[in-house]
Design a protein around this motif. Structure first.
Motif, PDB file in Angstrom:
ATOM      1  N   PRO A  23       0.930  -1.257   0.063  1.00  0.00           N
ATOM      2  CA  PRO A  23       0.056  -0.106  -0.108  1.00  0.00           C
ATOM      3  C   PRO A  23       0.769   1.310  -0.023  1.00  0.00           C
ATOM      4  N   GLU A 120      -1.059  -5.042  -7.221  1.00  0.00           N
ATOM      5  CA  GLU A 120      -1.423  -4.055  -6.202  1.00  0.00           C
ATOM      6  C   GLU A 120      -2.248  -4.587  -5.056  1.00  0.00           C
ATOM      7  N   THR A 121      -1.999  -4.263  -3.885  1.00  0.00           N
ATOM      8  CA  THR A 121      -2.510  -4.611  -2.723  1.00  0.00           C
ATOM      9  C   THR A 121      -3.012  -3.666  -1.712  1.00  0.00           C
ATOM     10  N   VAL A 122      -4.205  -3.989  -0.875  1.00  0.00           N
ATOM     11  CA  VAL A 122      -4.758  -3.011   0.034  1.00  0.00           C
ATOM     12  C   VAL A 122      -5.035  -3.596   1.298  1.00  0.00           C
ATOM     13  N   LYS A 131      -5.542  -6.232  -4.395  1.00  0.00           N
ATOM     14  CA  LYS A 131      -6.702  -5.260  -4.675  1.00  0.00           C
ATOM     15  C   LYS A 131      -7.625  -5.801  -6.128  1.00  0.00           C
ATOM     16  N   GLY A 134      -6.919  -4.243  -9.403  1.00  0.00           N
ATOM     17  CA  GLY A 134      -5.853  -3.420  -9.184  1.00  0.00           C
ATOM     18  C   GLY A 134      -4.773  -3.707 -10.250  1.00  0.00           C
TER      19      GLY A 134
END
Length: 265
Positions: A23, A120-122, A131, A134
């Motif tokens: 993130p 991508e990560t959250v 994500k 993402g």
């Protein structure tokens, strides 16, 4: 000077999940599983969390467990584990991939650009997750300009004797192993270190928008340059990277050197 696009980290066969774009923008390349090595995913750290915790949070069905071992190479992050005094980043290569580098006349002063598969990560409810919809792409996450090439085990300095390639005795004996150490400063941009990791930035993404990872949006300056393993790879509107091969080598034109400087800065 040569530029080497070097594919590393988890992929669809080794690890079977993407390395995370954290993130905060960190590109955390996950080293491939290898039970012959000494490092464990649970012993490597990023920001207070083990690599195993990160892997299992992203993929609860991962085949890795807390005791799974991994091949930490290239070894670029000083804070990922306890280090020897005077430690330096290092990258090892062996067998067919090393022969390819030697056949391409890769030598001191040339620059590796390391890339891999990232998503991508959250953080949701305190848990790191990929994500939905993402970024999912090949991304350049680090570099190393070659300052020294070690071709004999007896020449490996003490401060990197925990590097996984140090232990490959048969490969050393057959001259099929080497460890690359970085320059102190980057020759094309002396204000920068000769080796470092890179955070996520849009211009470091290789994959063309809306296409699978192998299809890259390289600048037109690459069209007249031969890239090893990638003959006849240009399509009408993109570059289709080779499905096999770890090290893609090219001669650096002045325009490509400027592109590398922009990527790294």
């Amino acid at each position: 000077m040569k530029i080497i696009l070097s594919r590393k980290g988890f992929d669809s066969s080794a690890g079977k999940q993407a390395s995370p774009i954290m993130p905060d923008g960190t590109l955390l390349s996950l080293p491939i599983p290898d039970e012959e090595d000494s490092n464990m995913f649970s012993s490597l750290q990023w920001n207070g969390k083990s690599y195993y915790d990160i892997i299992s949070s992203l993929n609860p069905r991962t085949e890795c467990n807390a005791c799974s071992k991994c091949h930490l190479d290239p070894d670029l992050r000083i804070d990922s584990k306890k280090r020897q005094p005077n430690w330096q980043p290092a990258f090892g290569q062996m067998n067919a991939a090393l022969s390819h580098l030697r056949n391409q006349k890769v030598s001191v002063g040339d620059i590796f650009l390391f890339f891999g598969w990232f998503r991508e990560t959250v953080i949701i409810d305190g848990h790191l997750q990929y994500k939905k919809d993402g970024m999912d792409a090949h991304i350049i996450y680090g570099y190393l300009q070659i300052g020294e090439i070690i071709n004999r085990k007896e020449d490996v300095p003490v401060f990197i004797k925990d590097h996984p390639h140090f232990m490959y005795n048969d490969a050393w004996a057959s001259n099929q192993n080497a460890i690359f150490l970085p320059t102190n400063k980057l020759s094309i941009q002396p204000s920068l270190n000769g080796c470092d990791v890179l955070d996520y930035r849009r211009d470091r993404v290789l994959t063309k928008d809306g296409m699978s990872r192998r299809y890259w949006d390289l600048p037109v300056i690459f069209k007249d340059v031969t890239i090893s393993y990638n003959t006849k790879s240009w399509l009408n509107d993109c570059f289709k990277s080779a499905g096999r091969g770890q090290e893609f080598v090219m001669d650096a034109t002045p325009q490509i050197i400027e592109w590398v400087k922009r990527i790294i800065q």
